[in-house]
Write a protein that holds these residues in place. Structure first.
Motif, PDB file in Angstrom:
ATOM      1  N   THR A 436       0.831  -1.208   0.000  1.00  0.00           N
ATOM      2  CA  THR A 436       0.000   0.000   0.000  1.00  0.00           C
ATOM      3  C   THR A 436       0.866   1.258   0.000  1.00  0.00           C
ATOM      4  N   LEU A 437       1.949   1.236   0.806  1.00  0.00           N
ATOM      5  CA  LEU A 437       2.859   2.386   0.814  1.00  0.00           C
ATOM      6  C   LEU A 437       3.589   2.521  -0.512  1.00  0.00           C
ATOM      7  N   ALA A 438       3.970   1.390  -1.123  1.00  0.00           N
ATOM      8  CA  ALA A 438       4.596   1.448  -2.443  1.00  0.00           C
ATOM      9  C   ALA A 438       3.635   2.050  -3.461  1.00  0.00           C
ATOM     10  N   GLY A 439       2.357   1.641  -3.402  1.00  0.00           N
ATOM     11  CA  GLY A 439       1.367   2.200  -4.315  1.00  0.00           C
ATOM     12  C   GLY A 439       1.187   3.693  -4.120  1.00  0.00           C
ATOM     13  N   LEU A 440       1.214   4.142  -2.865  1.00  0.00           N
ATOM     14  CA  LEU A 440       1.103   5.585  -2.600  1.00  0.00           C
ATOM     15  C   LEU A 440       2.273   6.335  -3.216  1.00  0.00           C
ATOM     16  N   ALA A 441       3.490   5.803  -3.037  1.00  0.00           N
ATOM     17  CA  ALA A 441       4.665   6.459  -3.611  1.00  0.00           C
ATOM     18  C   ALA A 441       4.576   6.514  -5.127  1.00  0.00           C
ATOM     19  N   LEU A 442       4.082   5.436  -5.749  1.00  0.00           N
ATOM     20  CA  LEU A 442       3.962   5.413  -7.207  1.00  0.00           C
ATOM     21  C   LEU A 442       2.884   6.373  -7.689  1.00  0.00           C
ATOM     22  N   ALA A 443       1.791   6.493  -6.924  1.00  0.00           N
ATOM     23  CA  ALA A 443       0.745   7.444  -7.307  1.00  0.00           C
ATOM     24  C   ALA A 443       1.271   8.875  -7.249  1.00  0.00           C
ATOM     25  N   LEU A 444       2.035   9.198  -6.212  1.00  0.00           N
ATOM     26  CA  LEU A 444       2.630  10.535  -6.123  1.00  0.00           C
ATOM     27  C   LEU A 444       3.620  10.765  -7.255  1.00  0.00           C
ATOM     28  N   PHE A 445       4.389   9.741  -7.603  1.00  0.00           N
ATOM     29  CA  PHE A 445       5.359   9.863  -8.698  1.00  0.00           C
ATOM     30  C   PHE A 445       4.676  10.181 -10.013  1.00  0.00           C
ATOM     31  N   GLY A 446       3.558   9.532 -10.273  1.00  0.00           N
ATOM     32  CA  GLY A 446       2.886   9.753 -11.548  1.00  0.00           C
ATOM     33  C   GLY A 446       2.031  11.007 -11.584  1.00  0.00           C
ATOM     34  N   LEU A 447       1.398  11.351 -10.456  1.00  0.00           N
ATOM     35  CA  LEU A 447       0.442  12.454 -10.443  1.00  0.00           C
ATOM     36  C   LEU A 447       1.024  13.747  -9.885  1.00  0.00           C
ATOM     37  N   LEU A 448       1.821  13.642  -8.819  1.00  0.00           N
ATOM     38  CA  LEU A 448       2.391  14.821  -8.153  1.00  0.00           C
ATOM     39  C   LEU A 448       3.870  14.560  -7.884  1.00  0.00           C
ATOM     40  N   PRO A 449       4.687  14.543  -8.917  1.00  0.00           N
ATOM     41  CA  PRO A 449       6.082  14.097  -8.739  1.00  0.00           C
ATOM     42  C   PRO A 449       6.894  14.951  -7.780  1.00  0.00           C
ATOM     43  N   ARG A 450       6.573  16.213  -7.629  1.00  0.00           N
ATOM     44  CA  ARG A 450       7.332  17.070  -6.724  1.00  0.00           C
ATOM     45  C   ARG A 450       6.967  16.839  -5.253  1.00  0.00           C
ATOM     46  N   LEU A 451       5.962  16.027  -5.010  1.00  0.00           N
ATOM     47  CA  LEU A 451       5.524  15.765  -3.638  1.00  0.00           C
ATOM     48  C   LEU A 451       5.788  14.325  -3.224  1.00  0.00           C
ATOM     49  N   THR A 452       6.710  13.649  -3.915  1.00  0.00           N
ATOM     50  CA  THR A 452       6.955  12.244  -3.593  1.00  0.00           C
ATOM     51  C   THR A 452       7.500  12.053  -2.180  1.00  0.00           C
ATOM     52  N   ALA A 453       8.135  13.084  -1.603  1.00  0.00           N
ATOM     53  CA  ALA A 453       8.645  12.957  -0.238  1.00  0.00           C
ATOM     54  C   ALA A 453       7.520  12.735   0.770  1.00  0.00           C
ATOM     55  N   LEU A 454       6.279  13.055   0.393  1.00  0.00           N
ATOM     56  CA  LEU A 454       5.154  12.832   1.300  1.00  0.00           C
ATOM     57  C   LEU A 454       4.998  11.355   1.645  1.00  0.00           C
ATOM     58  N   ALA A 455       5.440  10.468   0.768  1.00  0.00           N
ATOM     59  CA  ALA A 455       5.330   9.033   1.064  1.00  0.00           C
ATOM     60  C   ALA A 455       6.109   8.686   2.325  1.00  0.00           C
ATOM     61  N   TRP A 456       7.283   9.311   2.498  1.00  0.00           N
ATOM     62  CA  TRP A 456       8.073   9.060   3.709  1.00  0.00           C
ATOM     63  C   TRP A 456       7.367   9.640   4.926  1.00  0.00           C
ATOM     64  N   GLY A 457       6.739  10.796   4.779  1.00  0.00           N
ATOM     65  CA  GLY A 457       6.007  11.378   5.888  1.00  0.00           C
ATOM     66  C   GLY A 457       4.832  10.512   6.316  1.00  0.00           C
ATOM     67  N   VAL A 458       4.142   9.912   5.353  1.00  0.00           N
ATOM     68  CA  VAL A 458       3.017   9.035   5.674  1.00  0.00           C
ATOM     69  C   VAL A 458       3.514   7.796   6.411  1.00  0.00           C
ATOM     70  N   LEU A 459       4.646   7.247   5.980  1.00  0.00           N
ATOM     71  CA  LEU A 459       5.215   6.092   6.672  1.00  0.00           C
ATOM     72  C   LEU A 459       5.559   6.445   8.112  1.00  0.00           C
ATOM     73  N   LEU A 460       6.150   7.612   8.331  1.00  0.00           N
ATOM     74  CA  LEU A 460       6.471   8.053   9.692  1.00  0.00           C
ATOM     75  C   LEU A 460       5.197   8.202  10.515  1.00  0.00           C
ATOM     76  N   LEU A 461       4.146   8.732   9.909  1.00  0.00           N
ATOM     77  CA  LEU A 461       2.885   8.902  10.625  1.00  0.00           C
ATOM     78  C   LEU A 461       2.314   7.547  11.040  1.00  0.00           C
ATOM     79  N   PHE A 462       2.354   6.572  10.142  1.00  0.00           N
ATOM     80  CA  PHE A 462       1.845   5.242  10.478  1.00  0.00           C
ATOM     81  C   PHE A 462       2.700   4.598  11.570  1.00  0.00           C
ATOM     82  N   LEU A 463       4.002   4.849  11.526  1.00  0.00           N
ATOM     83  CA  LEU A 463       4.873   4.329  12.567  1.00  0.00           C
ATOM     84  C   LEU A 463       4.498   4.904  13.925  1.00  0.00           C
TER      85      LEU A 463
END
Length: 525
Positions: A436-463
């Motif tokens: 699911t996290l990989a899919g989120l990162a790929l969605a950001l890469f394709g749709l909002l490439p400048r915001l891909t760092a948000l995937a790491w923030g979401v992982l930290l939030l889930f942690l």
């Protein structure tokens, strides 16, 4: 130092949102843990009983370190024992981002054409990262000092600050060794993983001397709220000084953009096996995949041995067994130990999945994707080769981790044939959440490439949800946002196929959205 202050301001400008968030959130978590424990256990007798049950469960000691006292603040600091690991992770990644990533992208060379000293970028990264750790430590001190002894609050804050500073220096050294930012991250995170395993082994085994080999243990040796000892702070200061000096010395021995470990030159002509995007992606992903798999296998072997030792030691303790039954550990101590640490495997592998998924974004931002796409290579074919490793890589890493746990756990108990499939299944049950996290990162890469760092923030939030959600009594609807909340507690727990299939479907939908967005947008640098 010419230009260092200007770069400090630039870093603060770029991280003006993320930096305050992780400093404030991590800074208030220890007092939140303490308040939660104090609300549940109001008398010294209840606190002592709770502390005894925690000491009797090696799984908790492995995650959080040794429990030194039974007072509410000591228990709160202990329960927040994974936070220094998160601080160390953030420090390593932040320093590499503002040093090696800047060199790899060419921005460091552009800035270097101005009035800027050679060490300004490294100095600015260390100043900001260490300063953020200092503010975090002051936050911890301020939240505890108003209610609890000032000496304990100071020891807790000092430990957090110095651990963050030491791992900032670890990231600085890693950034000098290789010309690739991804390789530098792999080196820094591997060092952090080794130090965490050493701390864990020192806590759950009789080899307590191992704790002197891990900076993560040095911060705990300050003993906040448990008879403070200040001299271990000198170890952390010395570690920072030595590593920072090494980083400056190594920086002086290399060119801008280069690393001390030069990349091996390939042949003049590519082998026939490199004639496809998937083959090229394999060459790019094989190093991290092998490294992660080897680390997970080693961690699995260590955890399996410790689980059997814990099971043997506590098998006759009726109080502990009743507590474990109440916690849902139907299989006993060993199963609870493995189930808790398998969830940590899931979080770690999710980080690897994000890293693999964003490899394509790194190639795009460095300008290496455009020449490939100018040839007879489709965008979906190129990105799909990285998608393959973003999904297959975590599966392989969890497979070998589960095999390592089952092999050592089964050999210790004389039942490899039974334990091996149970532990492999337990490890692979974390896979849909990681996907699911990989899919989120790929969605950001394709749709909002400048915001891909948000995937790491979401992982930290889930942690953070997993660490403090129950203690802070966060709303169930909020906790359910984390896919790891829906992963089964295996071995020994119940399995429902529906949550796993839903998470896999979400991952597939996010990936499809990312590939669709990539087909319709411009290639960016």
């Amino acid at each position: 130092m010419t230009g260092t202050l200007s770069l400090v301001r630039l870093i603060l400008r770029r991280d003006r949102i993320v930096l305050p968030l992780w400093v404030i959130i991590l800074g208030v978590l220890p007092i939140s843990q303490t308040s939660g424990i104090r609300g549940l256990y109001s008398t010294p007798q209840e606190l002592e009983a709770f502390a005894a049950s925690m000491r009797a469960t090696p799984a908790f000691s492995a995650l959080y370190g040794p429990l030194l006292d039974s007072t509410a603040p000591a228990l709160g600091i202990w329960r927040a024992g994974f936070i220094p690991v998160i601080i160390a992770l953030a420090s390593v990644l932040m320093v590499i981002r503002h040093t090696r990533v800047e060199e790899e992208s060419g921005r460091r060379e552009l800035l270097g054409s101005t009035v800027l000293s050679r060490n300004a970028a490294l100095s600015a990264a260390l100043i900001v990262t260490s300063g953020a750790s200092a503010v975090l430590g002051l936050t911890v001190f301020a939240t505890f000092a108003g209610t609890y002894p000032v000496a304990g609050a100071a020891a807790a804050g000092l430990g957090y600050f110095l651990v963050g500073a030491v791992f900032a220096a670890v990231g600085a050294v890693a950034a000098q060794l290789t010309e690739s930012a991804s390789a530098a991250r792999a080196i820094g995170l591997s060092a952090l993983g080794v130090f965490f395993l050493v701390r864990m082994a020192a806590t759950v085994s009789e080899a307590t001397w191992l704790s002197w080999l891990s900076p993560l243990s040095w911060g705990q040796k300050l003993r906040p709220f448990a008879g403070e000892e200040w001299w271990p702070a000198l170890l952390l200061v010395a570690g920072f000084v030595v590593l920072a000096y090494a980083a400056y010395a190594l920086s002086a021995r290399r060119d801008v953009g280069a690393g001390l470990l030069p990349p091996s030159l390939g042949p003049a002509e590519a082998a026939p096996g490199l004639s496809s995007p998937l083959a090229l992606a394999w060459r790019m992903h094989r190093g991290p995949l092998i490294g992660w798999s080897a680390g997970m296998a080693f961690a699995g072997l260590v955890i399996g041995s410790a689980a059997q030792a814990a099971s043997d030691a506590l098998a006759g303790n009726e109080t502990v067994m009743r507590m474990l039954t109440a916690m849902g550990a139907a299989g006993g101590v060993g199963d609870l130990f493995i189930a808790m640490l398998v969830s940590v495997f899931g979080l770690g592998v999710a980080g690897y999945a994000i890293q693999a998924a964003l490899k394509a974004r790194g190639e795009e931002s460095l300008g290496r994707a455009e020449p490939l796409l100018a040839a007879a290579v489709s965008r979906v074919g190129w990105a799909g080769s990285h998608v393959f490793f973003a999904f297959a890589g975590p599966a392989i890493a969890l497979l070998v981790a589960g095999a390592g746990v089952g092999l050592s756990y089964g050999l210790a108990g004389g039942d490899v044939g039974t334990q091996l499939p149970r532990t492999i299944g337990a490890a692979l049950s974390q896979l849909p959440a990681a996907w699911t996290l990989a899919g989120l990162a790929l969605a950001l890469f394709g749709l909002l490439p400048r915001l891909t760092a948000l995937a790491w923030g979401v992982l930290l939030l889930f942690l953070l949800f997993g660490q403090v959600g129950a203690v802070l009594e966060l709303p169930r609807a909020l906790l359910d946002l984390s896919p790891f909340t829906h992963s089964p507690r295996l071995p020994g727990g119940d399995v429902s196929a529906a949550p796993l299939l839903i998470m896999a479907g979400i991952a597939a939908a996010l990936t499809a959205a990312g590939l669709y967005g990539l087909r319709r947008r411009d290639i960016q640098v």
